[in-house]
Design an enzyme around this catalytic site. Structure first.
Site, PDB file in Angstrom:
ATOM      1  N   CYS A   1     -16.157   8.500  -3.870  1.00 29.86           N
ATOM      2  CA  CYS A   1     -16.126   7.053  -3.033  1.00 29.86           C
ATOM      3  C   CYS A   1     -16.275   7.151  -1.559  1.00 29.86           C
TER       4      CYS A   1
ATOM      5  N   CYS B   1     -23.071   1.271  -7.173  1.00 25.71           N
ATOM      6  CA  CYS B   1     -22.211   2.240  -6.314  1.00 25.71           C
ATOM      7  C   CYS B   1     -23.433   3.438  -5.614  1.00 25.71           C
TER       8      CYS B   1
ATOM      9  N   ASP C   1       0.760  -1.237  -0.090  1.00 24.01           N
ATOM     10  CA  ASP C   1      -0.050  -0.018  -0.063  1.00 24.01           C
ATOM     11  C   ASP C   1       0.827   1.236  -0.020  1.00 24.01           C
TER      12      ASP C   1
ATOM     13  N   CYS D   1     -20.406  -7.053 -18.645  1.00 24.74           N
ATOM     14  CA  CYS D   1     -21.121  -6.767 -17.313  1.00 24.74           C
ATOM     15  C   CYS D   1     -20.670  -5.573 -16.788  1.00 24.74           C
TER      16      CYS D   1
ATOM     17  N   CYS E   1     -16.232   0.890   2.013  1.00 22.39           N
ATOM     18  CA  CYS E   1     -17.562   0.556   1.192  1.00 22.39           C
ATOM     19  C   CYS E   1     -17.072  -0.450   0.562  1.00 22.39           C
TER      20      CYS E   1
ATOM     21  N   CYS F   1     -14.223  -8.519 -17.577  1.00 21.31           N
ATOM     22  CA  CYS F   1     -15.444  -7.801 -17.129  1.00 21.31           C
ATOM     23  C   CYS F   1     -16.518  -8.053 -18.385  1.00 21.31           C
TER      24      CYS F   1
HETATM   25  C1  B12 Z   1      -5.490   5.984  -3.451  1.00 27.11           C
HETATM   26  C2  B12 Z   1      -6.187   4.800  -3.355  1.00 27.11           C
HETATM   27  C3  B12 Z   1      -7.388   4.685  -2.944  1.00 27.11           C
HETATM   28  C4  B12 Z   1      -8.507   5.531  -3.225  1.00 27.11           C
HETATM   29  C5  B12 Z   1      -8.617   5.732  -4.975  1.00 27.11           C
HETATM   30  C6  B12 Z   1      -8.792   4.389  -5.257  1.00 27.11           C
HETATM   31  C7  B12 Z   1      -8.606   4.035  -6.894  1.00 27.11           C
HETATM   32  N1  B12 Z   1      -9.345   3.243  -7.516  1.00 27.11           N
HETATM   33  O1  B12 Z   1      -7.549   4.612  -7.471  1.00 27.11           O
HETATM   34  C8  B12 Z   1      -9.711   5.359  -2.520  1.00 27.11           C
HETATM   35  C9  B12 Z   1      -9.554   6.035  -0.976  1.00 27.11           C
HETATM   36  C10 B12 Z   1     -11.137   5.803  -3.065  1.00 27.11           C
HETATM   37  C11 B12 Z   1      -9.546   3.907  -2.263  1.00 27.11           C
HETATM   38  C12 B12 Z   1     -10.658   3.016  -2.195  1.00 27.11           C
HETATM   39  C13 B12 Z   1     -10.356   1.745  -1.855  1.00 27.11           C
HETATM   40  N2  B12 Z   1      -9.318   0.842  -1.797  1.00 27.11           N
HETATM   41 CO1  B12 Z   1      -7.523   1.735  -2.298  1.00 27.11          CO
HETATM   42  N3  B12 Z   1      -5.861   2.224  -2.707  1.00 27.11           N
HETATM   43  C14 B12 Z   1      -5.535   3.566  -2.774  1.00 27.11           C
HETATM   44  C15 B12 Z   1      -3.839   3.415  -3.457  1.00 27.11           C
HETATM   45  C16 B12 Z   1      -3.052   3.649  -2.080  1.00 27.11           C
HETATM   46  C17 B12 Z   1      -3.271   4.053  -4.621  1.00 27.11           C
HETATM   47  C18 B12 Z   1      -3.906   3.524  -5.844  1.00 27.11           C
HETATM   48  C19 B12 Z   1      -3.841   4.631  -7.027  1.00 27.11           C
HETATM   49  O2  B12 Z   1      -2.807   4.970  -7.139  1.00 27.11           O
HETATM   50  N4  B12 Z   1      -5.015   5.206  -7.546  1.00 27.11           N
HETATM   51  C20 B12 Z   1      -4.775   6.002  -8.563  1.00 27.11           C
HETATM   52  C21 B12 Z   1      -4.887   5.473 -10.045  1.00 27.11           C
HETATM   53  C22 B12 Z   1      -4.279   6.404 -11.040  1.00 27.11           C
HETATM   54  O3  B12 Z   1      -4.098   4.467 -10.192  1.00 27.11           O
HETATM   55  P1  B12 Z   1      -4.814   2.992 -10.245  1.00 27.11           P
HETATM   56  O4  B12 Z   1      -6.391   2.728  -9.932  1.00 27.11           O
HETATM   57  O5  B12 Z   1      -4.020   1.978  -9.229  1.00 27.11           O
HETATM   58  O6  B12 Z   1      -4.771   2.168 -11.712  1.00 27.11           O
HETATM   59  C23 B12 Z   1      -4.627   2.882 -12.856  1.00 27.11           C
HETATM   60  C24 B12 Z   1      -3.347   3.046 -13.185  1.00 27.11           C
HETATM   61  O7  B12 Z   1      -2.564   1.534 -12.805  1.00 27.11           O
HETATM   62  C25 B12 Z   1      -3.241   3.309 -14.749  1.00 27.11           C
HETATM   63  N5  B12 Z   1      -1.807   2.735 -15.339  1.00 27.11           N
HETATM   64  C26 B12 Z   1      -1.828   1.498 -15.736  1.00 27.11           C
HETATM   65  N6  B12 Z   1      -0.558   1.659 -16.137  1.00 27.11           N
HETATM   66  C27 B12 Z   1       0.000   2.729 -15.997  1.00 27.11           C
HETATM   67  C28 B12 Z   1       1.408   3.252 -16.259  1.00 27.11           C
HETATM   68  C29 B12 Z   1       1.700   4.644 -15.803  1.00 27.11           C
HETATM   69  C30 B12 Z   1       2.954   5.279 -16.075  1.00 27.11           C
HETATM   70  C31 B12 Z   1       0.627   5.267 -15.025  1.00 27.11           C
HETATM   71  C32 B12 Z   1       0.969   6.886 -14.606  1.00 27.11           C
HETATM   72  C33 B12 Z   1      -0.889   4.972 -14.880  1.00 27.11           C
HETATM   73  C34 B12 Z   1      -0.811   3.328 -15.382  1.00 27.11           C
HETATM   74  O8  B12 Z   1      -4.450   2.740 -15.056  1.00 27.11           O
HETATM   75  C35 B12 Z   1      -5.165   1.921 -14.056  1.00 27.11           C
HETATM   76  C36 B12 Z   1      -6.604   2.069 -14.550  1.00 27.11           C
HETATM   77  O9  B12 Z   1      -7.061   3.830 -14.334  1.00 27.11           O
HETATM   78  C37 B12 Z   1      -3.595   1.770  -3.419  1.00 27.11           C
HETATM   79  C38 B12 Z   1      -2.320   1.178  -3.061  1.00 27.11           C
HETATM   80  C39 B12 Z   1      -1.212   1.290  -4.281  1.00 27.11           C
HETATM   81  N7  B12 Z   1      -0.189   2.007  -3.879  1.00 27.11           N
HETATM   82  O10 B12 Z   1      -1.477   1.048  -5.395  1.00 27.11           O
HETATM   83  C40 B12 Z   1      -4.900   1.068  -2.690  1.00 27.11           C
HETATM   84  C41 B12 Z   1      -5.505   0.013  -3.261  1.00 27.11           C
HETATM   85  C42 B12 Z   1      -5.909   0.112  -4.637  1.00 27.11           C
HETATM   86  N8  B12 Z   1      -6.928   0.144  -2.431  1.00 27.11           N
HETATM   87  C43 B12 Z   1      -7.133  -1.155  -2.011  1.00 27.11           C
HETATM   88  C44 B12 Z   1      -8.803  -1.271  -1.540  1.00 27.11           C
HETATM   89  C45 B12 Z   1      -8.757  -2.811  -0.921  1.00 27.11           C
HETATM   90  C46 B12 Z   1      -9.479  -0.358  -1.586  1.00 27.11           C
HETATM   91  C47 B12 Z   1     -11.089  -0.646  -0.995  1.00 27.11           C
HETATM   92  C48 B12 Z   1     -11.848  -1.795  -1.465  1.00 27.11           C
HETATM   93  C49 B12 Z   1     -11.098  -0.310   0.438  1.00 27.11           C
HETATM   94  C50 B12 Z   1     -12.501  -0.318   0.882  1.00 27.11           C
HETATM   95  N9  B12 Z   1     -13.245  -1.475   0.882  1.00 27.11           N
HETATM   96  O11 B12 Z   1     -13.274   0.708   1.378  1.00 27.11           O
HETATM   97  C51 B12 Z   1     -11.778   0.873  -1.887  1.00 27.11           C
HETATM   98  C52 B12 Z   1     -12.306   0.520  -3.304  1.00 27.11           C
HETATM   99  C53 B12 Z   1     -12.632   1.437  -3.877  1.00 27.11           C
HETATM  100  C54 B12 Z   1     -12.547   1.406  -5.620  1.00 27.11           C
HETATM  101  N10 B12 Z   1     -13.680   1.006  -6.193  1.00 27.11           N
HETATM  102  O12 B12 Z   1     -11.474   1.311  -6.052  1.00 27.11           O
HETATM  103  C55 B12 Z   1      -6.399  -2.359  -2.338  1.00 27.11           C
HETATM  104  C56 B12 Z   1      -7.052  -2.881  -3.611  1.00 27.11           C
HETATM  105  C57 B12 Z   1      -6.791  -4.384  -3.955  1.00 27.11           C
HETATM  106  C58 B12 Z   1      -7.470  -4.876  -5.109  1.00 27.11           C
HETATM  107  N11 B12 Z   1      -8.030  -6.302  -5.101  1.00 27.11           N
HETATM  108  O13 B12 Z   1      -7.494  -4.236  -6.011  1.00 27.11           O
HETATM  109  C59 B12 Z   1      -5.107  -1.410  -2.925  1.00 27.11           C
HETATM  110  C60 B12 Z   1      -4.191  -2.114  -3.912  1.00 27.11           C
HETATM  111  C61 B12 Z   1      -4.371  -1.474  -1.526  1.00 27.11           C
HETATM  112  C62 B12 Z   1      -3.397  -2.763  -1.124  1.00 27.11           C
HETATM  113  N12 B12 Z   1      -2.336  -2.812  -0.900  1.00 27.11           N
HETATM  114  O14 B12 Z   1      -3.939  -4.009  -1.165  1.00 27.11           O
HETATM  115  N13 B12 Z   1      -8.244   3.500  -2.482  1.00 27.11           N
HETATM  116  S1  SF4 Z   2     -16.182   1.450  -2.525  1.00 23.04           S
HETATM  117 FE1  SF4 Z   2     -16.419   3.450  -3.604  1.00 23.04          FE
HETATM  118  S2  SF4 Z   2     -16.725   3.100  -5.828  1.00 23.04           S
HETATM  119 FE2  SF4 Z   2     -16.936   1.081  -4.637  1.00 23.04          FE
HETATM  120  S3  SF4 Z   2     -19.291   0.985  -4.333  1.00 23.04           S
HETATM  121 FE3  SF4 Z   2     -18.430   1.871  -2.541  1.00 23.04          FE
HETATM  122  S4  SF4 Z   2     -18.397   4.178  -3.180  1.00 23.04           S
HETATM  123 FE4  SF4 Z   2     -18.752   3.270  -4.978  1.00 23.04          FE
HETATM  124  S1  SF4 Z   3     -19.112  -6.061 -11.459  1.00 22.48           S
HETATM  125 FE1  SF4 Z   3     -18.774  -6.721 -13.530  1.00 22.48          FE
HETATM  126  S2  SF4 Z   3     -18.046  -4.844 -14.643  1.00 22.48           S
HETATM  127 FE2  SF4 Z   3     -17.683  -4.520 -12.408  1.00 22.48          FE
HETATM  128  S3  SF4 Z   3     -15.631  -5.266 -12.022  1.00 22.48           S
HETATM  129 FE3  SF4 Z   3     -17.242  -7.105 -11.704  1.00 22.48          FE
HETATM  130  S4  SF4 Z   3     -16.952  -7.966 -13.755  1.00 22.48           S
HETATM  131 FE4  SF4 Z   3     -16.281  -6.080 -13.892  1.00 22.48          FE
END
Ligand code: B12
Ligand code: SF4
Ligand code: SF4
Length: 304
Positions: free
Chosen positions: A169, A153, A89, A146, A196, A143
């Site tokens: 979120c 959400c 993380d 789906c 959530c 996916c």
């Molecule tokens: C910030 C963060 C959050 C934020 C934003 C979530 C998000 N989806 O980004 C908030 C607070 C909302 C959040 C919520 C949750 N989180 Co969170 N979160 C993080 C954290 C610290 C960073 C994620 C991040 O960088 N997001 C920013 C976007 C840009 O990046 P990304 O979504 O990871 O992926 C994109 C990039 O990879 C991009 N990409 C792909 N290739 C490349 C290359 C380059 C160069 C770049 C720039 C980008 C890029 O494309 C992807 C798709 O858009 C990670 C830990 C980590 N260090 O990764 C945990 C993490 C994602 N969270 C986690 C969890 C469990 C949750 C929750 C389920 C917690 C809960 N139950 O309440 C929720 C889920 C919400 C949801 N629907 O995503 C887990 C997910 C595990 C999994 N199975 O995926 C992680 C991995 C933590 C862990 N170590 O396990 N989280």
């Molecule tokens: S974890 Fe965030 S994105 Fe997922 S259902 Fe809850 S509010 Fe929506």
């Molecule tokens: S609910 Fe359906 S669309 Fe959403 S992540 Fe799961 S398989 Fe993908």
């Protein structure tokens, strides 16, 4: 979440984080607690508190970091010393993108990583290493047509497939966000007091999810189905004592009380709930007082 900005290019270049690294060993660790009350039944009872499944047991950061350190030590016993750094993380690491490239799963439309054989109820962690290990094939996406997570959400935070508006979120609003929760989101938060799970609960791939095998992910303090009023009566000392070692400890007592006040504002109007909220009307924290006043006003207007 300003830390995301601060880390700049480190996020896409792990070798700057651990100089000399050439590979990332990406791992999953299942957290679904088999002993917990069903998520749906707690969500359906507005007098109970819903705590996200990942936070019912001990803090995963410590559990997983320890497990990864043990794995790295085991590797060095077999192959000799090598350079590494363990991450869980860690803000500057794009954990989901790395895990996808390592073949552990694909990034679903809800933006969490999903494994065909594991659903999405797992954490991610990494070992950054200077070992030139062979690489895996990236996972393919499944996916398909789906879209179940998007309408599920409560705050419409999934604004398009694979695009999350983190500011909407509930995980952000109840965990990361430090100030007052914007009023537009309070009613939709329902009884979710910490994180959530809705988008993952509806995901069909979670029928392949596995129960957590690590004992530290067992439910503690009855957090799977506690009454909101019981939790709201905790003193700061009780919060510190009971939540030490839990990920919830990180948000602190003030945000904990803020979140429960919102859920109590969404609960049915009963003498017990009104009395419980009234007892915190003069809370020392202006933020808690403001959320309590909002909750009482909702009951006065008969909105719940
Ligand atoms: C910030 C963060 C959050 C934020 C934003 C979530 C998000 N989806 O980004 C908030 C607070 C909302 C959040 C919520 C949750 N989180 Co969170 N979160 C993080 C954290 C610290 C960073 C994620 C991040 O960088 N997001 C920013 C976007 C840009 O990046 P990304 O979504 O990871 O992926 C994109 C990039 O990879 C991009 N990409 C792909 N290739 C490349 C290359 C380059 C160069 C770049 C720039 C980008 C890029 O494309 C992807 C798709 O858009 C990670 C830990 C980590 N260090 O990764 C945990 C993490 C994602 N969270 C986690 C969890 C469990 C949750 C929750 C389920 C917690 C809960 N139950 O309440 C929720 C889920 C919400 C949801 N629907 O995503 C887990 C997910 C595990 C999994 N199975 O995926 C992680 C991995 C933590 C862990 N170590 O396990 N989280
Ligand atoms: S974890 Fe965030 S994105 Fe997922 S259902 Fe809850 S509010 Fe929506
Ligand atoms: S609910 Fe359906 S669309 Fe959403 S992540 Fe799961 S398989 Fe993908």
């Amino acid at each position: 979440m300003d830390y995301m900005h601060r880390h700049g290019t480190l996020r896409s270049r792990p070798q700057e984080l651990a100089p000399g690294s050439v590979r990332v060993v990406s791992v999953r660790m299942d957290y679904w607690p088999g002993d917990a009350a069903p998520a749906e039944s707690t969500l359906a009872d507005p007098t109970l508190a819903y705590v996200s499944r990942y936070a019912l047991g001990r803090d995963y950061h410590k559990v997983m970091r320890r497990a990864l350190a043990t794995l790295a030590e085991d590797m060095s016993k077999r192959i000799g010393p090598f350079g590494y750094r363990v991450c869980v993380d860690s803000a500057p690491v794009l954990e989901k993108a790395l895990a996808r490239n390592a073949g552990l799963g694909w990034i679903g439309k809800h933006t969490n990583l999903i494994g065909r054989d594991a659903g999405s109820w797992f954490f991610l962690g990494e070992i950054l290493t200077d070992l030139p290990l062979p690489t895996d094939t990236p996972a393919t996406a499944h996916c398909g047509t789906c879209q179940a997570c998007m309408p599920a959400c409560p705050t419409q935070a999934i604004i398009a497939p694979y695009r999350l508006d983190a500011r909407r979120c509930i995980a952000y609003l109840t965990i990361e966000h430090k100030g007052s929760i914007p009023e537009e989101f309070r009613p939709t938060i329902g009884n979710r007091i910490y994180g959530c799970d809705d988008c993952q609960l509806v995901c069909p791939w979670n029928k392949f999810a596995r129960m957590a095998s690590h004992p530290d992910f067992k439910t503690r303090n009855h957090l799977d189905a506690s009454r909101l009023t019981d939790l709201f009566r905790w003193s700061e000392g009780e919060f510190d004592e009971r939540m030490r070692g839990s990920p919830i400890y990180r948000i602190g007592y003030e945000r904990w009380m803020r979140n429960i006040a919102v859920a109590l504002g969404n609960a049915p109007t009963t003498p017990e709930i009104i009395q419980c909220l009234e007892s915190r009307r003069e809370h020392p924290s202006p933020m808690v007082r403001e959320h309590v006043a909002w909750a009482l006003e909702r009951h006065r207007q008969g909105a719940s």
